[in-house]
Design a protein around this motif. Structure first.
Motif, short mmCIF file in Angstrom:
data_model
loop_
_atom_site.label_atom_id
_atom_site.label_comp_id
_atom_site.label_asym_id
_atom_site.label_seq_id
_atom_site.Cartn_x
_atom_site.Cartn_y
_atom_site.Cartn_z
N HIS A 131 0.86 -1.18 0.00
CA HIS A 131 0.00 0.00 0.00
C HIS A 131 0.90 1.23 0.00
O HIS A 131 1.86 1.30 0.78
CB HIS A 131 -0.90 0.03 1.24
N THR A 132 0.61 2.20 -0.85
CA THR A 132 1.43 3.39 -0.93
C THR A 132 0.58 4.57 -1.36
O THR A 132 -0.54 4.41 -1.84
CB THR A 132 2.62 3.16 -1.89
N GLN A 133 1.13 5.78 -1.19
CA GLN A 133 0.39 6.99 -1.55
C GLN A 133 0.15 7.07 -3.06
O GLN A 133 0.96 6.55 -3.86
CB GLN A 133 1.18 8.21 -1.11
N PRO A 134 -0.94 7.71 -3.48
CA PRO A 134 -1.16 7.92 -4.91
C PRO A 134 0.00 8.68 -5.55
O PRO A 134 0.70 9.45 -4.88
CB PRO A 134 -2.45 8.76 -4.94
N PRO A 188 -4.92 3.63 -2.04
CA PRO A 188 -6.16 4.30 -1.60
C PRO A 188 -5.89 5.75 -1.18
O PRO A 188 -4.82 6.07 -0.65
CB PRO A 188 -6.61 3.46 -0.41
N LEU A 189 -6.86 6.63 -1.43
CA LEU A 189 -6.73 8.00 -0.93
C LEU A 189 -6.72 8.01 0.59
O LEU A 189 -6.01 8.78 1.22
CB LEU A 189 -7.89 8.86 -1.45
N ASN A 190 -7.52 7.16 1.16
CA ASN A 190 -7.55 6.94 2.60
C ASN A 190 -8.25 5.59 2.84
O ASN A 190 -8.58 4.90 1.88
CB ASN A 190 -8.29 8.08 3.33
N PHE A 191 -8.44 5.24 4.08
CA PHE A 191 -9.09 3.96 4.37
C PHE A 191 -10.50 4.17 4.92
O PHE A 191 -11.03 3.33 5.64
CB PHE A 191 -8.25 3.16 5.37
N ASP A 209 -13.16 4.37 3.03
CA ASP A 209 -14.05 3.54 2.22
C ASP A 209 -13.85 2.08 2.60
O ASP A 209 -12.73 1.56 2.60
CB ASP A 209 -13.72 3.75 0.74
N ASP A 210 -14.93 1.40 2.92
CA ASP A 210 -14.81 -0.01 3.34
C ASP A 210 -14.26 -0.88 2.22
O ASP A 210 -13.66 -1.93 2.50
CB ASP A 210 -16.16 -0.55 3.80
N ALA A 211 -14.43 -0.45 0.96
CA ALA A 211 -13.87 -1.23 -0.16
C ALA A 211 -12.35 -1.31 -0.05
O ALA A 211 -11.75 -2.35 -0.36
CB ALA A 211 -14.28 -0.62 -1.49
N ASP A 212 -11.71 -0.23 0.41
CA ASP A 212 -10.25 -0.24 0.59
C ASP A 212 -9.86 -1.16 1.74
O ASP A 212 -8.85 -1.87 1.68
CB ASP A 212 -9.74 1.18 0.84
N ARG A 213 -10.66 -1.16 2.79
CA ARG A 213 -10.37 -2.05 3.93
C ARG A 213 -10.60 -3.51 3.54
O ARG A 213 -9.87 -4.40 4.00
CB ARG A 213 -11.23 -1.66 5.13
N VAL A 237 -8.59 -0.40 10.48
CA VAL A 237 -7.52 -0.98 9.65
C VAL A 237 -6.51 -1.70 10.53
O VAL A 237 -6.05 -2.80 10.20
CB VAL A 237 -6.83 0.11 8.81
N LEU A 238 -6.16 -1.10 11.66
CA LEU A 238 -5.17 -1.71 12.56
C LEU A 238 -5.62 -3.08 13.03
O LEU A 238 -4.79 -3.95 13.33
CB LEU A 238 -4.93 -0.80 13.77
N ASP A 239 -6.93 -3.28 13.10
CA ASP A 239 -7.47 -4.54 13.62
C ASP A 239 -7.55 -5.65 12.57
O ASP A 239 -7.84 -6.81 12.92
CB ASP A 239 -8.88 -4.31 14.18
#
Length: 334
Positions: A34-37, A66-69, A71-75, A99-101
């Motif tokens: 996972h990395t920044q756009p 992902p732009l952030n987490f 969105d549940d689709a990214d998780r 996400v940590l979990d």
């Protein structure tokens, strides 16, 4: 040999890429990155992948940006990977608890300081700027706080009187790679106890800015020298020379004291290899050994004096209304 763990990796800049390289050389399996756009870069502002993405593509690893987490689709992408652990270093996003979990064993962070000192965005530079005698890396079990999780492993390295931000960055990146592999090996064997961070000694490493890189020569020579080294190679300390930015890359103090006070910021007679600037209470001297004129490359001051000595006359006061240009440099904080 310890059990191989399935790892998701999250990071973006060079510091993180060094750690990813170490993981790729270990017995553990990096299954995704996972990395920044991609960000605009260069004169043409072309979208350019960061160092971690480039390394991941070279090794044919799946890359997610992902732009952030939120969105549940990214998780869900992370859930579907079914990883044992997620290694996070200089990612550039704050990960929510949801996400940590997700990973079976949670998320580990490689932080470039001796926690709890220098939590936050720029621990490498702030340690040098503050005059710390040592730094290091802490492998931390992540929680929802800002670098507040339990400590799993610590590695230390000295900061000398000549250490620059770039040099400490490179040393800690290599140290972080070794430390995370050691920590993962111990976790795989069930043999890495966690230690809560002490409540005393907490400091915060605020994000760097170009504005703070302008030097105030009323400050003591040792403080100015530390700031110059800390801000090399970004954002680069600077002052004003007849209305134009003069970047200051390397310096030293020398411990000299002038018999008669001189207005701070005034150029003194140069040394053989340095510009000499009055500072502090007017009795102190800061020696600049590497500098950069506008539109030119950084040069040893000895070479500048050989070719452009007229630009640095004794008695000239540094300062005018101008700001340094903002191109050519890239932030290196971890």
């Amino acid at each position: 040999m310890s059990k191989a763990l399935r790892i998701a990796f999250a990071g973006t800049p060079d510091f993180a890429a060094e750690c990813l390289t170490a993981l790729l050389g270990s017995q553990h399996q990096v299954v995704s990155v996972h990395t920044q756009p991609d960000r605009p870069s260069g004169r043409g502002r072309k979208l350019t992948p960061g160092p971690v993405k480039q390394l991941a593509l070279e090794h044919e690893l799946p890359v997610h940006q992902p732009l952030n987490f939120k969105d549940d689709a990214d998780r869900q992408v992370l859930r579907d990977l079914n990883v044992d652990i997620m290694v996070v270093v200089a990612y550039g996003l704050i990960l929510p608890q949801a996400v940590l979990d997700i990973p079976r064993l949670g998320c580990l962070n490689i932080h470039a300081s001796l926690l709890p000192r220098w939590r936050g965005a720029a621990p490498i530079q702030r340690a040098i700027e503050a005059g710390d005698s040592e730094s290091g890396v802490t492998i931390m079990q992540m929680d929802a706080g800002l670098d507040t999780g339990d400590m799993l492993l610590i590695r230390r390295t000295p900061i000398t009187a000549s250490t620059t931000g770039g040099e400490l960055h490179d040393a800690l990146a290599a140290q972080g790679g070794e430390a995370i592999v050691t920590a993962l090996n111990a976790i795989a064997e069930g043999n890495l106890p966690a230690t809560p961070q002490p409540e005393e000694g907490v400091t915060y490493a605020a994000k760097l800015s170009k504005a703070e890189a302008e030097l105030d020569f009323t400050r003591p020579a040792a403080e100015l020298d530390a700031r110059i080294r800390a801000f090399n190679p970004w954002p680069v300390a600077w002052t004003r020379l007849e209305g134009e930015p003069l970047r200051l890359w390397l310096s030293r103090t020398g411990g000299q004291r002038l018999d008669t006070a001189v207005t701070p910021g005034v150029l003194l007679a140069p040394g053989n290899d340095c510009l000499r600037i009055a500072c502090g209470d007017g009795h102190e001297v800061l020696e600049i050994t590497r500098a950069q004129l506008p539109g030119a490359k950084p040069l040893a001051v000895k070479d500048l004096l050989n070719s452009r000595a007229a630009r640095f006359p004794e008695g000239l006061a540094l300062g005018a209304s101008h700001s340094p240009d903002t191109d050519s440099q890239t932030e290196t904080s971890a």
